[in-house]
Design a protein around this motif. Structure first.
Motif, PDB file in Angstrom:
ATOM      1  N   ALA A 145       0.857  -1.185   0.000  1.00 33.87           N
ATOM      2  CA  ALA A 145       0.000   0.000   0.000  1.00 33.87           C
ATOM      3  C   ALA A 145       0.893   1.234   0.000  1.00 33.87           C
ATOM      4  CB  ALA A 145      -0.914   0.010   1.224  1.00 33.87           C
ATOM      5  N   GLY A 146       0.595   2.167  -0.885  1.00 35.20           N
ATOM      6  CA  GLY A 146       1.400   3.376  -0.972  1.00 35.20           C
ATOM      7  C   GLY A 146       1.161   4.312   0.203  1.00 35.20           C
ATOM      8  N   ASP A 147       2.123   5.225   0.393  1.00 35.39           N
ATOM      9  CA  ASP A 147       1.973   6.251   1.426  1.00 35.39           C
ATOM     10  C   ASP A 147       2.253   7.648   0.890  1.00 35.39           C
ATOM     11  OD1 ASP A 147       4.719   6.280   1.102  1.00 35.39           O
ATOM     12  OD2 ASP A 147       5.177   5.460   3.089  1.00 35.39           O
ATOM     13  N   GLY A 148       2.422   7.755  -0.438  1.00 32.70           N
ATOM     14  CA  GLY A 148       2.695   9.045  -1.055  1.00 32.70           C
ATOM     15  C   GLY A 148       4.151   9.438  -1.057  1.00 32.70           C
ATOM     16  N   VAL A 149       4.997   8.663  -0.359  1.00 29.10           N
ATOM     17  CA  VAL A 149       6.420   9.007  -0.249  1.00 29.10           C
ATOM     18  C   VAL A 149       7.312   7.855  -0.697  1.00 29.10           C
ATOM     19  CG1 VAL A 149       8.265   9.701   1.321  1.00 29.10           C
ATOM     20  CG2 VAL A 149       5.950  10.590   1.657  1.00 29.10           C
ATOM     21  N   THR A 150       7.030   6.662  -0.237  1.00 28.15           N
ATOM     22  CA  THR A 150       7.896   5.508  -0.468  1.00 28.15           C
ATOM     23  C   THR A 150       7.950   5.123  -1.940  1.00 28.15           C
ATOM     24  OG1 THR A 150       7.391   4.673   1.738  1.00 28.15           O
ATOM     25  CG2 THR A 150       8.328   3.114   0.157  1.00 28.15           C
ATOM     26  N   TYR A 188      11.620  -0.746  -7.150  1.00 21.55           N
ATOM     27  CA  TYR A 188      11.684   0.716  -7.106  1.00 21.55           C
ATOM     28  C   TYR A 188      10.691   1.277  -8.111  1.00 21.55           C
ATOM     29  CZ  TYR A 188      13.380   5.505  -7.465  1.00 21.55           C
ATOM     30  OH  TYR A 188      13.460   6.870  -7.482  1.00 21.55           O
ATOM     31  N   ILE A 189       9.775   2.128  -7.637  1.00 18.49           N
ATOM     32  CA  ILE A 189       8.763   2.745  -8.481  1.00 18.49           C
ATOM     33  C   ILE A 189       9.101   4.221  -8.642  1.00 18.49           C
ATOM     34  CG2 ILE A 189       6.297   3.174  -8.784  1.00 18.49           C
ATOM     35  CD1 ILE A 189       5.753   0.816  -6.945  1.00 18.49           C
ATOM     36  N   ALA A 190       9.163   4.694  -9.882  1.00 24.83           N
ATOM     37  CA  ALA A 190       9.614   6.058 -10.154  1.00 24.83           C
ATOM     38  C   ALA A 190       8.731   7.105  -9.478  1.00 24.83           C
ATOM     39  CB  ALA A 190       9.656   6.297 -11.660  1.00 24.83           C
ATOM     40  N   GLU A 191       7.421   6.943  -9.582  1.00 29.17           N
ATOM     41  CA  GLU A 191       6.486   7.858  -8.936  1.00 29.17           C
ATOM     42  C   GLU A 191       5.904   7.174  -7.705  1.00 29.17           C
ATOM     43  OE1 GLU A 191       5.780  10.978  -9.621  1.00 29.17           O
ATOM     44  OE2 GLU A 191       7.130  11.043 -11.360  1.00 29.17           O
ATOM     45  N   PRO A 192       6.131   7.707  -6.510  1.00 28.34           N
ATOM     46  CA  PRO A 192       5.643   7.020  -5.305  1.00 28.34           C
ATOM     47  C   PRO A 192       4.124   6.873  -5.317  1.00 28.34           C
ATOM     48  CG  PRO A 192       6.308   9.273  -4.806  1.00 28.34           C
ATOM     49  CD  PRO A 192       6.779   9.000  -6.195  1.00 28.34           C
ATOM     50  N   PRO A 193       3.623   5.671  -5.077  1.00 26.39           N
ATOM     51  CA  PRO A 193       2.167   5.476  -5.028  1.00 26.39           C
ATOM     52  C   PRO A 193       1.537   6.364  -3.953  1.00 26.39           C
ATOM     53  CG  PRO A 193       3.310   3.371  -5.140  1.00 26.39           C
ATOM     54  CD  PRO A 193       4.353   4.408  -4.892  1.00 26.39           C
ATOM     55  N   GLU A 194       0.353   6.872  -4.224  1.00 27.14           N
ATOM     56  CA  GLU A 194      -0.332   7.740  -3.288  1.00 27.14           C
ATOM     57  C   GLU A 194      -0.744   6.971  -2.037  1.00 27.14           C
ATOM     58  OE1 GLU A 194      -3.575   9.523  -5.316  1.00 27.14           O
ATOM     59  OE2 GLU A 194      -2.307  10.521  -6.811  1.00 27.14           O
ATOM     60  N   ALA A 195      -1.102   7.699  -1.004  1.00 23.98           N
ATOM     61  CA  ALA A 195      -1.487   7.088   0.261  1.00 23.98           C
ATOM     62  C   ALA A 195      -2.641   6.114   0.067  1.00 23.98           C
ATOM     63  CB  ALA A 195      -1.879   8.171   1.264  1.00 23.98           C
TER      64      ALA A 195
END
Length: 352
Positions: A145-150, A188-195
């Protein structure tokens, strides 16, 4: 395990993984601990293409003397001669009735009398199409699950070959959108997934590459006696999983009229070169699932057809018509040199 009903606006088969006659499809099959140097007992499973469910005596409503249309609780209704829709009014077979199978509607030519009870026997499914090819393989799946930063996510096992990354349900391209780092240990994902945005990554790891999972197909579930679906009746087990590349593979020889050639390896990932009679050609269409290639012009007599390509190791278990299924078996064959970690992988079903 289901495949979406439509892909690009085209109806697709809907495959369901079940054991025995379980009421609900399964998302996975699990094994217990398995000692190295042994072969597990085989787990039986069934692949259904839209398994029908029978409903008996469903109350559609009480007539008011004017109402002519009554809706079933489930839809679409199975539209097959061996799955009749039986409508009754106060327990007696109804006459002057038409059935809208797609929308689950029972329509009377004349309204039943006020106070009459309308009931119905029928079978319903989720609405599918015949599957002309069904392939099974194994893959590893990691969810986050993304957090907008990772941007970097540790993987539960080493990634040897990426298969697909979905972020929020959208496929992300390899190279520009993501890459594998730390010798396959992290994503590694170029654009961090949103929260709270879902991240689902499927890939080949040493378990899949090792081909420790094996399958065979033997037996049919065919309640409506569908034609054109022969039992594979296999006795040998076939290895599943892994990604491989072949170069200059001979897939056939032209006879001047044949246009379709079978590579013998379904689930082709990418073709880098096709040669006909030693000359590279581009006038062809590829069926990635079946592993067949169709040329625009038939290769000349005695001309060799050779290919460079990569593929996933899978096993074709035959076609499955709608409302039918195939009985399959899965086992783990674990050599002494297998990894010491717990073996986990997901059975993946691809159909068209």
């Amino acid at each position: 395990m289901e495949r979406g009903r439509k892909k690009g606006g085209i109806d697709m088969p809907i495959m369901q993984l079940r054991t025995s006659d379980d009421a609900y499809p399964l998302s996975r099959l699990d094994f217990g601990a398995i000692d190295t140097g042994t072969t597990s007992v085989q787990i039986g499973f069934r692949l259904w293409n839209d398994r029908p469910t029978q409903v008996s005596g469903e109350l559609l409503g009480t007539a008011d003397g004017a109402r002519v249309s009554f809706a079933t609780q489930f839809k679409p209704l199975v539209n097959h001669p061996e799955a009749p829709v039986a409508v009754k009014v106060d327990g007696s077979p109804a006459t002057g009735v038409s059935v809208d199978h797609e929308n689950g509607l029972i329509v009377f030519s004349s309204p039943p009398a006020d106070g009459k009870v309308v009931t119905c026997d029928y079978a319903y499914s989720v609405g599918s199409t015949d599957a002309n090819a069904v392939i099974v393989t194994m893959e590893q799946v990691a969810g986050f699950a993304g957090d907008g930063v990772t941007r970097s996510f540790p993987l539960p096992s080493r990634c040897l070959t990426p298969l697909k990354l979905l972020v929020g349900g959208v496929e992300i391209p390899e190279g520009t959108g993501f890459e594998i780092q730390d010798d396959g240990e992290s994503l590694y994902i170029a654009e961090p997934p949103e929260a709270n945005e879902s991240v689902l990554f499927s890939y080949v790891d040493p378990v899949c590459q090792g081909g420790y999972y094996e399958t065979r197909s033997s037996g049919l579930d065919n309640p409506y006696s569908q034609n054109d679906m022969a039992d594979d009746a296999e006795t040998a087990f076939f290895k599943l999983g892994g990604a491989f590349s072949v170069e200059n593979r001979l897939v056939g020889t032209g006879d001047g009229s044949k246009k379709i050639f079978d590579t013998g390896t379904p689930l082709i990932r990418e073709v880098s070169k096709v040669l006909v009679g030693g000359q590279e050609v581009t006038d062809y269409a590829l069926n990635n699932v079946k592993g067949t290639i169709t040329f625009g012009a038939a290769p000349a007599v005695d001309s060799e057809v050779r290919m460079d390509y990569s593929y996933e190791r899978g096993h074709a278990i035959g076609n499955i018509r709608q409302w039918s299924g195939r009985r399959c078996f899965l086992r783990v064959s674990l050599p002494y040199d297998a990894p010491n970690s717990v073996l986990t992988a997901r059975l993946r079903v691809i159909s068209q």
